[in-house]
Write an enzyme that holds these catalytic residues in place. Sequence first.
Site, mmCIF file in Angstrom:
data_model
loop_
_atom_site.group_PDB
_atom_site.id
_atom_site.type_symbol
_atom_site.label_atom_id
_atom_site.label_comp_id
_atom_site.label_asym_id
_atom_site.label_seq_id
_atom_site.Cartn_x
_atom_site.Cartn_y
_atom_site.Cartn_z
ATOM 1 N N PRO A 13 0.848 -1.195 0.000
ATOM 2 C CA PRO A 13 0.000 0.000 0.000
ATOM 3 C C PRO A 13 0.883 1.244 0.000
ATOM 4 C CG PRO A 13 -0.011 -1.035 2.161
ATOM 5 C CD PRO A 13 0.741 -1.960 1.247
ATOM 6 N N HIS A 14 0.432 2.279 -0.678
ATOM 7 C CA HIS A 14 1.229 3.499 -0.748
ATOM 8 C C HIS A 14 0.321 4.701 -0.946
ATOM 9 C CE1 HIS A 14 0.995 1.637 -4.733
ATOM 10 N NE2 HIS A 14 0.953 2.863 -5.222
#
Length: 154
Positions: free
Chosen positions: A65-66
């Site tokens: 996730p970013h």
Amino acid sequence: MELSLILKPDAVRAVHGVSSKKRLFQDLADLAKVVYGLDSMVALNSLQERESLGPTGVGHGVALPHARLDGLERVSGVFFRLDKAFDYGSVDKAPVDLVFALFAPRDAGVDHLKALALVSRTLRDPAVCRQLRANTDAATLHAVLTAARDIKAA
């Protein structure tokens, strides 16, 4: 770019009891607040917003996730080794137990992409993933991740 510059030792945890993406993102955001001083609600909302564009579970039990955030000075990471894998909605449908979240300045451009590529390369290595899954000590997990960077440096 080096993983040791992105990931502080105290941003690594072996985590118990995460069974949903919502809880995972909250825990990642909370740790990012403690370690990097990020606003946890902004970090949480940014992770969820990015995830709504498509799942960040890249396969083989790994999620990346970013998010891009205003007010952040450099790319920063948080790593979780989960005690139990859960259904993350990954591309290969495999449950996730290794999570490396990246937070980047909104205008990071190529630095964000370089960091994402570095983390992805590192966690695509089956030997690295085996070592991460075999350990629960945060210092050991950090050492495995940063040593892998030395081997994979491009």
